[in-house]
Scaffold this active site. Structure first.
Site, PDB file in Angstrom:
ATOM      1  N   LYS A   1       0.858  -1.186   0.000  1.00  0.00           N
ATOM      2  CA  LYS A   1       0.000   0.000   0.000  1.00  0.00           C
ATOM      3  C   LYS A   1       0.888   1.227   0.000  1.00  0.00           C
ATOM      4  O   LYS A   1       2.040   1.163   0.419  1.00  0.00           O
ATOM      5  CB  LYS A   1      -0.887   0.013   1.251  1.00  0.00           C
ATOM      6  CG  LYS A   1      -2.138   0.838   1.102  1.00  0.00           C
ATOM      7  CD  LYS A   1      -3.219   0.069   0.371  1.00  0.00           C
ATOM      8  CE  LYS A   1      -4.547   0.767   0.432  1.00  0.00           C
ATOM      9  NZ  LYS A   1      -5.648  -0.142   0.133  1.00  0.00           N
TER      10      LYS A   1
HETATM   11  P1  NAD Z   1     -13.054   7.506  -2.732  1.00  0.00           P
HETATM   12  O1  NAD Z   1     -11.998   8.527  -2.671  1.00  0.00           O
HETATM   13  O2  NAD Z   1     -13.671   7.192  -4.057  1.00  0.00           O
HETATM   14  O3  NAD Z   1     -14.254   7.893  -1.733  1.00  0.00           O
HETATM   15  C1  NAD Z   1     -14.015   8.169  -0.391  1.00  0.00           C
HETATM   16  C2  NAD Z   1     -15.298   8.697   0.233  1.00  0.00           C
HETATM   17  O4  NAD Z   1     -15.095   8.805   1.626  1.00  0.00           O
HETATM   18  C3  NAD Z   1     -15.691  10.098  -0.245  1.00  0.00           C
HETATM   19  O5  NAD Z   1     -17.098  10.193  -0.368  1.00  0.00           O
HETATM   20  C4  NAD Z   1     -15.206  11.000   0.883  1.00  0.00           C
HETATM   21  O6  NAD Z   1     -15.926  12.218   0.984  1.00  0.00           O
HETATM   22  C5  NAD Z   1     -15.468  10.103   2.063  1.00  0.00           C
HETATM   23  N1  NAD Z   1     -14.682  10.468   3.251  1.00  0.00           N
HETATM   24  C6  NAD Z   1     -13.386  10.850   3.301  1.00  0.00           C
HETATM   25  N2  NAD Z   1     -13.049  11.166   4.566  1.00  0.00           N
HETATM   26  C7  NAD Z   1     -14.159  10.964   5.306  1.00  0.00           C
HETATM   27  C8  NAD Z   1     -14.450  11.100   6.689  1.00  0.00           C
HETATM   28  N3  NAD Z   1     -13.526  11.524   7.536  1.00  0.00           N
HETATM   29  N4  NAD Z   1     -15.701  10.799   7.114  1.00  0.00           N
HETATM   30  C9  NAD Z   1     -16.666  10.378   6.262  1.00  0.00           C
HETATM   31  N5  NAD Z   1     -16.434  10.226   4.950  1.00  0.00           N
HETATM   32  C10 NAD Z   1     -15.199  10.510   4.487  1.00  0.00           C
HETATM   33  O7  NAD Z   1     -12.428   6.191  -2.067  1.00  0.00           O
HETATM   34  P2  NAD Z   1     -12.833   4.675  -2.315  1.00  0.00           P
HETATM   35  O8  NAD Z   1     -11.991   4.145  -3.399  1.00  0.00           O
HETATM   36  O9  NAD Z   1     -14.305   4.575  -2.410  1.00  0.00           O
HETATM   37  O10 NAD Z   1     -12.311   3.995  -0.967  1.00  0.00           O
HETATM   38  C11 NAD Z   1     -13.099   3.989   0.221  1.00  0.00           C
HETATM   39  C12 NAD Z   1     -12.590   2.915   1.166  1.00  0.00           C
HETATM   40  O11 NAD Z   1     -12.674   1.639   0.515  1.00  0.00           O
HETATM   41  C13 NAD Z   1     -11.141   3.041   1.622  1.00  0.00           C
HETATM   42  O12 NAD Z   1     -11.015   2.587   2.942  1.00  0.00           O
HETATM   43  C14 NAD Z   1     -10.399   2.107   0.686  1.00  0.00           C
HETATM   44  O13 NAD Z   1      -9.181   1.650   1.219  1.00  0.00           O
HETATM   45  C15 NAD Z   1     -11.411   0.993   0.562  1.00  0.00           C
HETATM   46  N6  NAD Z   1     -11.243   0.163  -0.648  1.00  0.00           N
HETATM   47  C16 NAD Z   1     -11.279   0.717  -1.880  1.00  0.00           C
HETATM   48  C17 NAD Z   1     -11.149  -0.094  -3.005  1.00  0.00           C
HETATM   49  C18 NAD Z   1     -11.257   0.433  -4.409  1.00  0.00           C
HETATM   50  O14 NAD Z   1     -11.264  -0.380  -5.342  1.00  0.00           O
HETATM   51  N7  NAD Z   1     -11.361   1.728  -4.628  1.00  0.00           N
HETATM   52  C19 NAD Z   1     -10.936  -1.469  -2.831  1.00  0.00           C
HETATM   53  C20 NAD Z   1     -10.917  -2.012  -1.552  1.00  0.00           C
HETATM   54  C21 NAD Z   1     -11.075  -1.174  -0.460  1.00  0.00           C
END
Ligand code: NAD
Length: 430
Positions: free
Chosen positions: A115
């Protein structure tokens, strides 16, 4: 009209490393993990911290700090996302890299865990600045990433466009004859730049599928069930999209800017349109009331999907949770103290390394297509994803039943035992 950038809520400093170590120790104790292999898995293989200069739009130079932590590669190349966020630091990268190792192992993929990211708030930078930051970071990482070595993907505040910039920069530094053989250096690319059909929705679809499998196993009908989502980005949006199609009702959303609720339902598509037109913020959405952030997790609902950052469900707010299912779209959203309280209350938790593993499985499909010069149709990708996730879900459920443990412990047991077997068969060099 100039739209004002919405103000973000404060994020507490995260202690994800101690959570992941606790989860690992717990499962390692139960399986009686070989002590020598335990020593290896407790630490990360490689940790890279880079400081790199980038010219800003105003002509000034800013120096950024980027991270890439490679935890373990005994099962295959390192794999894991890149996050752009002020909370990115070496401990966050270590914790998230470890979770990737357990996740890829559990999913039965030929990958290890890594990561990384950059400590910054992307909202403070223009698009051309973000492109230069990304390209210069890629250059700084150099040959520490690679299609058969370490394969980044999108995470918080990075997306398909970010991956396209990384790919283009990485390929441009290779001799012409080698460029196209490096297409799989990143996954989560746009379709036109070597991406795969379905990768955009793979994580959220996987979150939905694990909820569906859970509901089937408990004979729960998802129709009219109320769910709330923290984080309305890639994962949160797609999970909500598929759950809504199944008849469940979205009744609350929280993002970086605030929280909204409507017990009669919030349209996923309408909220997405609103957020896109409002610089990524859900605030000001007409069909819901604004609520206090501290009231969010206590909303009356059946299912909670944390899909934002780590350590969001804590011992403090866990007591107020009324839902009976938590599906961890985010990595590490529930801290150790909260989990203890929730399990005692009888709340089911579909753990992150299972719940959001659709993302890395989708990435694996993209990587395979690039490697083999193939292009799969959307339907094929989604079917393959469902098959793989069902296998994982079944294994975790059976292990939980056999060993009389919760789903997270079961998932860790499967992941750790696969790694242990690899080390036992291969031995330690020299
Ligand atoms: P993203 O950037 O597309 O979306 C993140 C969202 O979280 C946004 O709506 C943002 O406003 C919100 N956010 C940020 N800080 C916040 C807070 N303090 N309180 C409430 N909301 C908050 O990110 P993503 O790709 O959707 O990833 C979200 C989570 O999923 C992360 O933990 C990431 O590690 C995990 N994840 C993502 C993927 C992927 O394929 N993108 C895969 C596995 C896990």
């Amino acid at each position: 009209m100039v739209t004002k950038t919405p103000k973000k809520k404060k994020v507490l400093k995260q202690g994800m490393l101690s959570n992941v170590m606790h989860q690992f120790d717990n499962a390692a104790n139960i399986v009686g993990l070989n002590p020598n292999i335990r020593k290896i898995l407790e630490v990360t293989n490689n940790e890279l911290v880079v400081h790199f200069p980038v010219r800003m739009d105003n002509g000034e130079v800013e120096v950024f700090t980027g991270y890439r932590v490679q935890h373990n590669n005994s099962l295959g190349p390192y794999k894991g996302g890149l996050r752009y966020h002020p909370t990115v630091d070496i401990d966050a990268a270590r914790a998230l890299a470890m979770w990737m190792t357990w996740k890829t192992s559990l999913a039965g993929l030929p990958y290890g865990g890594a990561k990384g990211g950059i400590q910054l708030d992307p909202a403070q930078y223009s698009n051309p600045e973000l492109e230069r930051i990304t390209r210069r970071f890629t250059y700084a990482l150099g040959d520490n990433i690679g299609p058969e070595l370490d394969i980044p993907a999108p995470d918080v505040n990075t997306n398909a466009q970010t991956m396209a910039w990384i790919l283009d920069t990485y390929m441009s530094t290779k001799p012409p004859a080698e460029r196209s053989m490096n297409m799989h250096v990143v996954t989560g690319k746009p379709i036109g730049a070597g991406g795969s059909e379905g990768r955009d929705r793979a994580t959220g679809y996987g979150v939905f599928l694990t909820i569906k499998f859970w509901a089937e196993s408990k004979q729960v009908d998802l129709k009219d069930k109320k769910f709330i989502v923290q984080g309305f980005g890639n994962v949160g949006y797609w999970a909500a999209y598929f759950l809504e199609r199944e008849g469940a009702v979205l009744t609350g959303v929280q993002d970086a800017y605030g929280s909204i609720a409507n017990e009669h339902g919030i349209s996923v598509e309408k909220l997405s349109e609103h957020s896109q037109a409002n610089k990524g913020s859900i605030l000001g959405f007409g069909d819901a009331q604004s609520i206090d952030n501290t009231d969010f997790f206590g909303l009356d609902c059946d299912i909670i999907i944390p899909a934002a950052l780590g350590n969001q469900i804590t011992a403090e707010n866990a007591k107020r949770i009324r839902a009976y299912l938590i599906a961890e779209g985010a990595n590490g959203p529930t801290d150790v103290g909260a989990e203890e309280i929730l399990l005692k209350k009888g709340v089911n938790i579909i753990p992150d390394i299972l719940c959001n593993s659709g993302g890395v499985i989708g990435s694996y499909f993209e990587w395979l297509q690039n490697r083999n010069g193939e292009i799969w149709q959307l339907e094929e990708v989604m079917q393959k994803l469902e098959k793989k996730l069902r296998e994982s879900f079944t294994k975790v459920s059976e292990t939980a039943k056999d060993r009389k443990v919760d789903m997270r412990t079961a998932a860790f047991i499967i992941a750790i035992e696969r790694l242990e077997e690899t080390y036992l068969q291969r031995g330690i060099f020299p």
